[in-house]
Design a protein around this motif. Structure first.
Motif, PDB file in Angstrom:
ATOM      1  N   GLU A 177       2.896  20.148  -7.063  1.00 47.02           N
ATOM      2  CA  GLU A 177       3.333  19.460  -5.829  1.00 47.02           C
ATOM      3  C   GLU A 177       4.790  19.407  -5.655  1.00 47.02           C
ATOM      4  O   GLU A 177       5.693  19.621  -6.557  1.00 47.02           O
ATOM      5  N   PRO A 178       5.095  19.305  -4.375  1.00 47.82           N
ATOM      6  CA  PRO A 178       6.404  19.376  -4.093  1.00 47.82           C
ATOM      7  C   PRO A 178       7.380  18.069  -4.580  1.00 47.82           C
ATOM      8  O   PRO A 178       6.659  16.939  -4.829  1.00 47.82           O
ATOM      9  N   GLU A 179       8.508  18.125  -4.706  1.00 47.43           N
ATOM     10  CA  GLU A 179       9.327  17.044  -5.206  1.00 47.43           C
ATOM     11  C   GLU A 179       9.067  15.725  -4.385  1.00 47.43           C
ATOM     12  O   GLU A 179       9.257  16.045  -3.237  1.00 47.43           O
ATOM     13  N   ASN A 180       8.981  14.515  -5.126  1.00 46.58           N
ATOM     14  CA  ASN A 180       9.027  13.299  -4.230  1.00 46.58           C
ATOM     15  C   ASN A 180       7.457  13.357  -3.628  1.00 46.58           C
ATOM     16  O   ASN A 180       7.172  12.457  -2.723  1.00 46.58           O
ATOM     17  N   TYR A 181       6.353  14.178  -3.870  1.00 49.32           N
ATOM     18  CA  TYR A 181       5.157  14.173  -3.110  1.00 49.32           C
ATOM     19  C   TYR A 181       4.283  13.074  -3.908  1.00 49.32           C
ATOM     20  O   TYR A 181       4.235  12.904  -5.131  1.00 49.32           O
ATOM     21  N   HIS A 182       3.661  12.241  -2.966  1.00 54.51           N
ATOM     22  CA  HIS A 182       2.753  11.279  -3.546  1.00 54.51           C
ATOM     23  C   HIS A 182       1.504  11.510  -3.112  1.00 54.51           C
ATOM     24  O   HIS A 182       1.074  11.423  -2.046  1.00 54.51           O
ATOM     25  N   CYS A 183       0.357  11.854  -4.130  1.00 55.26           N
ATOM     26  CA  CYS A 183      -0.604  12.314  -3.924  1.00 55.26           C
ATOM     27  C   CYS A 183      -1.459  11.015  -3.003  1.00 55.26           C
ATOM     28  O   CYS A 183      -1.576  10.082  -3.586  1.00 55.26           O
ATOM     29  N   PRO A 184      -2.228  11.368  -2.097  1.00 55.71           N
ATOM     30  CA  PRO A 184      -2.988  10.181  -1.146  1.00 55.71           C
ATOM     31  C   PRO A 184      -4.193   9.735  -2.254  1.00 55.71           C
ATOM     32  O   PRO A 184      -4.622   8.581  -2.094  1.00 55.71           O
ATOM     33  N   PHE A 185      -4.907  10.558  -2.945  1.00 55.74           N
ATOM     34  CA  PHE A 185      -5.740  10.433  -3.794  1.00 55.74           C
ATOM     35  C   PHE A 185      -5.423   9.401  -4.933  1.00 55.74           C
ATOM     36  O   PHE A 185      -6.127   8.403  -5.066  1.00 55.74           O
ATOM     37  N   CYS A 186      -4.505   9.905  -5.375  1.00 57.39           N
ATOM     38  CA  CYS A 186      -3.683   8.950  -6.695  1.00 57.39           C
ATOM     39  C   CYS A 186      -3.367   7.584  -6.146  1.00 57.39           C
ATOM     40  O   CYS A 186      -3.579   6.558  -6.481  1.00 57.39           O
ATOM     41  N   LEU A 187      -2.836   7.600  -4.776  1.00 59.58           N
ATOM     42  CA  LEU A 187      -2.510   6.070  -4.379  1.00 59.58           C
ATOM     43  C   LEU A 187      -3.813   5.530  -4.106  1.00 59.58           C
ATOM     44  O   LEU A 187      -3.836   4.376  -4.199  1.00 59.58           O
ATOM     45  N   LEU A 188      -4.759   6.161  -3.342  1.00 62.09           N
ATOM     46  CA  LEU A 188      -6.151   5.532  -3.112  1.00 62.09           C
ATOM     47  C   LEU A 188      -6.549   4.669  -4.428  1.00 62.09           C
ATOM     48  O   LEU A 188      -7.129   3.643  -4.501  1.00 62.09           O
ATOM     49  N   LEU A 189      -6.797   5.660  -5.297  1.00 61.16           N
ATOM     50  CA  LEU A 189      -7.550   5.323  -6.508  1.00 61.16           C
ATOM     51  C   LEU A 189      -6.835   4.174  -7.222  1.00 61.16           C
ATOM     52  O   LEU A 189      -7.272   3.384  -7.877  1.00 61.16           O
ATOM     53  N   SER A 190      -5.617   4.082  -7.030  1.00 60.58           N
ATOM     54  CA  SER A 190      -4.661   3.210  -7.979  1.00 60.58           C
ATOM     55  C   SER A 190      -4.428   1.694  -7.120  1.00 60.58           C
ATOM     56  O   SER A 190      -4.009   0.919  -7.556  1.00 60.58           O
ATOM     57  N   GLY A 191      -5.054   1.784  -5.961  1.00 59.36           N
ATOM     58  CA  GLY A 191      -5.231   0.516  -5.072  1.00 59.36           C
ATOM     59  C   GLY A 191      -4.041   0.376  -4.100  1.00 59.36           C
ATOM     60  O   GLY A 191      -3.758  -0.697  -3.627  1.00 59.36           O
ATOM     61  N   VAL A 192      -3.187   1.337  -4.081  1.00 58.97           N
ATOM     62  CA  VAL A 192      -1.969   1.335  -3.186  1.00 58.97           C
ATOM     63  C   VAL A 192      -2.333   1.752  -2.029  1.00 58.97           C
ATOM     64  O   VAL A 192      -3.050   2.771  -1.404  1.00 58.97           O
ATOM     65  N   GLU A 193      -2.158   0.979  -0.792  1.00 56.40           N
ATOM     66  CA  GLU A 193      -2.542   1.203   0.694  1.00 56.40           C
ATOM     67  C   GLU A 193      -1.007   2.130   1.279  1.00 56.40           C
ATOM     68  O   GLU A 193      -0.104   1.750   1.431  1.00 56.40           O
ATOM     69  N   ASN A 194      -1.396   3.365   1.402  1.00 60.25           N
ATOM     70  CA  ASN A 194      -0.761   4.300   1.720  1.00 60.25           C
ATOM     71  C   ASN A 194      -0.343   4.343   3.317  1.00 60.25           C
ATOM     72  O   ASN A 194      -1.186   4.417   4.006  1.00 60.25           O
ATOM     73  N   GLN A 195       0.638   4.252   3.806  1.00 59.79           N
ATOM     74  CA  GLN A 195       1.332   3.968   5.190  1.00 59.79           C
ATOM     75  C   GLN A 195       0.842   5.303   5.845  1.00 59.79           C
ATOM     76  O   GLN A 195       0.573   5.420   7.005  1.00 59.79           O
ATOM     77  N   ARG A 196       1.102   6.284   5.162  1.00 63.65           N
ATOM     78  CA  ARG A 196       0.831   7.843   5.893  1.00 63.65           C
ATOM     79  C   ARG A 196      -0.577   8.105   6.105  1.00 63.65           C
ATOM     80  O   ARG A 196      -1.077   8.913   6.744  1.00 63.65           O
TER      81      ARG A 196
END
Length: 68
Positions: free
Chosen positions: A4-23
Motif C-alpha cells: 500500500e502507498p505511504e500513509n494509506y489506511h485500509c478501509p477494511f482494517c478501519l472497519l474491522l477495528s471499529g473506527v468510523e472512516n470519514q472517507r
C-alpha cells in the motif's frame, strides 16, 4: 512485504477495528457477523439497482495480510 502507498489506511482494517472512516462508506453498524476468522457486513452503496449485498473479509495476518 506491504504494497500500500505511504500513509494509506485500509478501509477494511478501519472497519474491522471499529473506527468510523470519514472517507469510507461502510459503517461498523453494517457488520452483522464476526468471529475469529471472518467478518461479514452489508454494503448497500455499490450497486444502484441493488438494495445491498454482503461482503466478507478474512481476519488475521495469516489471511494474505488482510486486517486483524
Amino acid at each position: 512485504m506491504l504494497h500500500e502507498p505511504e500513509n494509506y489506511h485500509c478501509p477494511f482494517c478501519l472497519l474491522l477495528s471499529g473506527v468510523e472512516n470519514q472517507r469510507g462508506k461502510s459503517r461498523t453498524a453494517d457488520i452483522f457477523y464476526k468471529d475469529e476468522f471472518i467478518t461479514a457486513f452489508i454494503a448497500s452503496h455499490w450497486l444502484a439497482n441493488n438494495p445491498g449485498h454482503v461482503l466478507m473479509t478474512p481476519i488475521g495476518r495469516g489471511a494474505r495480510g488482510i486486517c486483524g
